[in-house]
Enzyme design. Structure first.
Site, PDB file in Angstrom:
ATOM      1  CG  ASP A 141       3.872  -0.014 -11.290  1.00  0.00           C
ATOM      2  OD1 ASP A 141       4.830   0.680 -11.672  1.00  0.00           O
ATOM      3  OD2 ASP A 141       3.994  -1.196 -10.899  1.00  0.00           O
ATOM      4  CG  ASP A 192       7.935  -3.442 -15.145  1.00  0.00           C
ATOM      5  OD1 ASP A 192       8.120  -4.215 -16.097  1.00  0.00           O
ATOM      6  OD2 ASP A 192       8.352  -2.263 -15.128  1.00  0.00           O
TER       7      ASP A 192
HETATM    8 MG   LIG Z   1       5.351  -2.572 -10.282  1.00  0.00          MG
END
Ligand SMILES: [Mg+2]
Ligand SMILES: [Zn+2]
Length: 165
Positions: A7, A9
């Site tokens: 992922d 962020d």
């Molecule tokens: Mg995230």
């Protein structure tokens, strides 16, 4: 091909909420070491990210692509080649097919690169990351700094370096 899926962020960069400027993009400790470790084990690295802020008009696709290029260049400087970045630019109410927790971005990656999803790894910070990966058939799922309940097993870690085993 085995892949370390990340992922963005909250895993690659500190999640200040809708990060859309290079000056707000701060790499999280251990991310380069983590990538280099798995690359040395013959994994490729792919980023799978929801970019809701585009659909919500908080920032533009161009803003995202600028930050994305910066991220890729910084990885390169640290000896890490990111194979690809899959992103969902849609807002949460659009009911699109790609937004995590739906697994489509993982299947798109598999179709493009012939990935062995079962033996791949996902590192996320939200349960939607884990659910998407689980529904894509990924068996090794790590969640960083997240204690929320799930009805399947994931590995909970506090730092990225705990993902190196
Ligand atoms: Mg995230
Ligand atoms: Zn989408």
């Amino acid at each position: 091909m085995k892949v370390l899926f990340l992922d963005r962020d909250g895993v690659i960069n500190i999640d200040h909420g809708h990060v859309s400027r290079i000056e707000d993009f701060v790499f999280i400790d251990g991310i380069f070491e983590l990538c280099k470790y798995y690359i040395s084990k013959n994994y490729k690295v792919i980023v799978v990210t929801n970019q809701t802020g585009i659909g919500l008009n908080l920032y533009t696709l161009d803003d995202f692509l600028k930050v994305n290029n910066y991220m890729l260049e910084e990885f390169k400087k640290h000896g890490v080649d990111i194979l690809d970045v899959f992103y969902c630019p849609h807002d949460p109410n659009s009911n699109c097919e790609c937004r995590k927790p739906k697994p489509k971005m993982f299947f798109d990656a598999k179709d493009k690169y012939n990935i062995d999803l079962e033996n791949s790894i996902m590192v996320g910070d939200k349960i939607t990351d884990a659910i998407a990966a689980y529904n894509a058939g990924i068996k090794n799922i790590y969640l960083i700094n997240n204690d929320e309940e799930l009805d399947f097993n994931v590995l909970r870690v506090k730092t990225l370096l705990e993902v190196i085993k």
